[in-house]
Write a protein that holds these residues in place. Sequence first.
Motif, mmCIF file in Angstrom:
data_model
loop_
_atom_site.group_PDB
_atom_site.id
_atom_site.type_symbol
_atom_site.label_atom_id
_atom_site.label_comp_id
_atom_site.label_asym_id
_atom_site.label_seq_id
_atom_site.Cartn_x
_atom_site.Cartn_y
_atom_site.Cartn_z
ATOM 1 N N THR A 120 -5.603 -18.493 -13.259
ATOM 2 C CA THR A 120 -6.655 -17.948 -12.578
ATOM 3 C C THR A 120 -6.158 -16.873 -11.836
ATOM 4 O O THR A 120 -6.822 -15.656 -12.117
ATOM 5 C CB THR A 120 -7.336 -18.810 -11.717
ATOM 6 N N HIS A 121 -5.318 -16.859 -11.017
ATOM 7 C CA HIS A 121 -4.821 -15.657 -10.158
ATOM 8 C C HIS A 121 -4.382 -14.601 -11.140
ATOM 9 O O HIS A 121 -4.850 -13.332 -10.821
ATOM 10 C CB HIS A 121 -3.890 -16.175 -9.261
ATOM 11 N N ILE A 122 -3.590 -14.793 -12.103
ATOM 12 C CA ILE A 122 -3.037 -13.807 -12.791
ATOM 13 C C ILE A 122 -4.098 -13.330 -13.643
ATOM 14 O O ILE A 122 -4.191 -11.767 -13.798
ATOM 15 C CB ILE A 122 -2.191 -14.370 -13.970
ATOM 16 N N ASN A 123 -5.123 -13.967 -14.214
ATOM 17 C CA ASN A 123 -6.269 -13.095 -14.923
ATOM 18 C C ASN A 123 -7.133 -12.569 -14.056
ATOM 19 O O ASN A 123 -7.710 -11.702 -14.565
ATOM 20 C CB ASN A 123 -6.894 -14.380 -15.667
ATOM 21 N N GLN A 124 -7.173 -12.809 -12.984
ATOM 22 C CA GLN A 124 -8.105 -12.130 -12.025
ATOM 23 C C GLN A 124 -7.545 -10.611 -11.781
ATOM 24 O O GLN A 124 -8.066 -9.556 -11.574
ATOM 25 C CB GLN A 124 -8.314 -12.690 -10.721
ATOM 26 N N ARG A 135 0.697 -1.277 0.047
ATOM 27 C CA ARG A 135 0.147 0.131 -0.126
ATOM 28 C C ARG A 135 0.763 1.359 -0.086
ATOM 29 O O ARG A 135 0.550 2.562 0.159
ATOM 30 C CB ARG A 135 -0.968 0.025 1.196
ATOM 31 N N LEU A 136 2.039 1.174 0.023
ATOM 32 C CA LEU A 136 3.007 2.380 -0.062
ATOM 33 C C LEU A 136 4.335 1.999 -0.787
ATOM 34 O O LEU A 136 4.731 0.694 -0.545
ATOM 35 C CB LEU A 136 3.145 3.040 1.344
ATOM 36 N N GLN A 190 -4.201 -6.348 -4.879
ATOM 37 C CA GLN A 190 -3.186 -6.453 -6.008
ATOM 38 C C GLN A 190 -3.592 -5.540 -6.964
ATOM 39 O O GLN A 190 -3.073 -4.996 -7.806
ATOM 40 C CB GLN A 190 -3.151 -7.979 -6.257
ATOM 41 N N GLN A 191 -5.031 -5.357 -7.379
ATOM 42 C CA GLN A 191 -5.597 -4.627 -8.486
ATOM 43 C C GLN A 191 -5.556 -3.155 -7.980
ATOM 44 O O GLN A 191 -4.943 -2.492 -9.008
ATOM 45 C CB GLN A 191 -7.135 -5.038 -8.491
ATOM 46 N N GLN A 192 -5.819 -2.736 -6.766
ATOM 47 C CA GLN A 192 -5.504 -1.461 -6.453
ATOM 48 C C GLN A 192 -4.322 -0.787 -6.462
ATOM 49 O O GLN A 192 -3.699 0.343 -6.838
ATOM 50 C CB GLN A 192 -6.234 -1.163 -4.876
ATOM 51 N N LEU A 210 3.874 -10.376 -6.597
ATOM 52 C CA LEU A 210 2.524 -10.819 -6.285
ATOM 53 C C LEU A 210 2.420 -12.066 -5.654
ATOM 54 O O LEU A 210 1.015 -12.505 -5.275
ATOM 55 C CB LEU A 210 1.490 -10.356 -7.589
ATOM 56 N N ASN A 211 3.149 -12.803 -5.861
ATOM 57 C CA ASN A 211 3.187 -14.354 -5.557
ATOM 58 C C ASN A 211 3.021 -14.625 -4.096
ATOM 59 O O ASN A 211 2.452 -15.347 -3.452
ATOM 60 C CB ASN A 211 4.310 -15.110 -6.013
ATOM 61 N N HIS A 212 3.875 -13.537 -3.119
ATOM 62 C CA HIS A 212 4.200 -13.843 -1.940
ATOM 63 C C HIS A 212 4.340 -12.690 -1.002
ATOM 64 O O HIS A 212 4.647 -11.455 -1.650
ATOM 65 C CB HIS A 212 5.362 -14.860 -1.683
#
Length: 470
Positions: A229-233, A79-80, A203-205, A111-113
């Motif tokens: 699935t996660h990547i495309n979401q 977030r920062l 993650q989108q934000q 984004l994985n961990h």
Amino acid sequence: MLNLTTFRRQAWLWLSAAAAVVPSAQADVILHAFNWNYTEITAKANEIAAAGYKKVLVAPPLKSSGNEWWARYQPQDLRLIDHPRGNKQQLQTLITTLSGLGVEVYADVVLNHMANESWKRSDLNYPGTEQLNNYSANWTYVNNQKLFGDLSQNFLSGSDFHAPGCISNWLDVGHVQYYRLCGGGGDTGLPDLDNNSWVVSQQQQYLQALKNMGVKGFRVDAVKHMTNTHINQVFTSGIKSGVHVFGEVITSGGAGNQEYELFLKPYLDGTGQGAYDFPLFASIRSALSYGGSMNSLVDPGAYGQALAWNKAVTFAITHDIPTNDGFRYQILNSTDEALAHAYILGRDGGMPMIYSDHGETAALDGYRWQDFYKRADIKNMIRFHNATQGNGMQVMGYNDCFLLFKRGKKGVVGINKCDQPVDFWVDSYAYEFNWYKNYVDVLAGNSFNVSSQWFKLTLPGRSARMWLEQ
């Protein structure tokens, strides 16, 4: 030596190869400013732009601690932006400065961990009590680094992660995508994020906030360990619009290679994103090796040994190769690496990436890649690359030792991996050139001028030539 008689006997082979012209593509060069301070990139912005780079990949913009390079890949908070390489204000200044020079900024994203902090706490509440207290004590500064969210509270908890467990079978897709990346000696590993709706929304934000700052590309770290699935979401059409997204899926080959078939091909087919062209890199390493043949670099994509021209990020070295013991066998010797750079910057297809660090592996490699971005031969190769954009690639000759190809009428590339020089007679009627124009080698300065049907090009041993029309 390849004399005129030998050439005429083999002309049918080379002319048939020339019939296949690779489609041209716009593929600007990326500088991977690995582990550079954001302020350093800003200070060198004019130099970077003058060298011909059109994109710069920067250290992961998130909250992380510790001076080690690998600490940048252990997020404490999305977030920062605040870590030893820079903060949000410094990144914004970097983006504004480079954009004003026509250079785009790409962000390395994780984004994985999340960070492995089991050594100091057992819970999976991120960023955790210690960081929240630090935020509170430095609220004005911290709030200025905010991308999104409420920094007075944790944004992840134990329910946002897969069950603990370390990857033990690297050819088991389930293990690789649902278990943790761990070290040895009882290390519990990097907590592996689930793709529940809350995680995906965060993650989108995060990505949208980086886009709002002006980021034009995302390198997705450890994407091999995420499901499609996660990547495309996460990467919605809105987030992908106007940005270049490519992932890191390390393989040791292309079609037929087990890692490629299990991980890279499904990722490419299932997400539509780009990736590092490890299949091409394997082809380059094979071609340049003892007993290898330059024939394999004529059209590796035709055999599934290179990615599609519009999906590939090409390279001769990445940060993972020298910094990880398991990949160091892939380091080319310095001469072969120069030949590999001439190939990826001379050919048509893929987006070349140039790696430049600050000696993170100096104990093993010296300062081999420090200031690599401004080495004279690299800058001249980039000049050739930029000048020949939009011109198709046509192979004129090859054998085990050498490869010779042209880029429309604009330039010619010759690479000779062997010790002995090669003389090659070119039929200017079969291959179109601009007559009575000087073609000058950007690497060594020699030139040729077409004024008759046949002319000779010489490729010295263990060298590359990149002749550019003047």
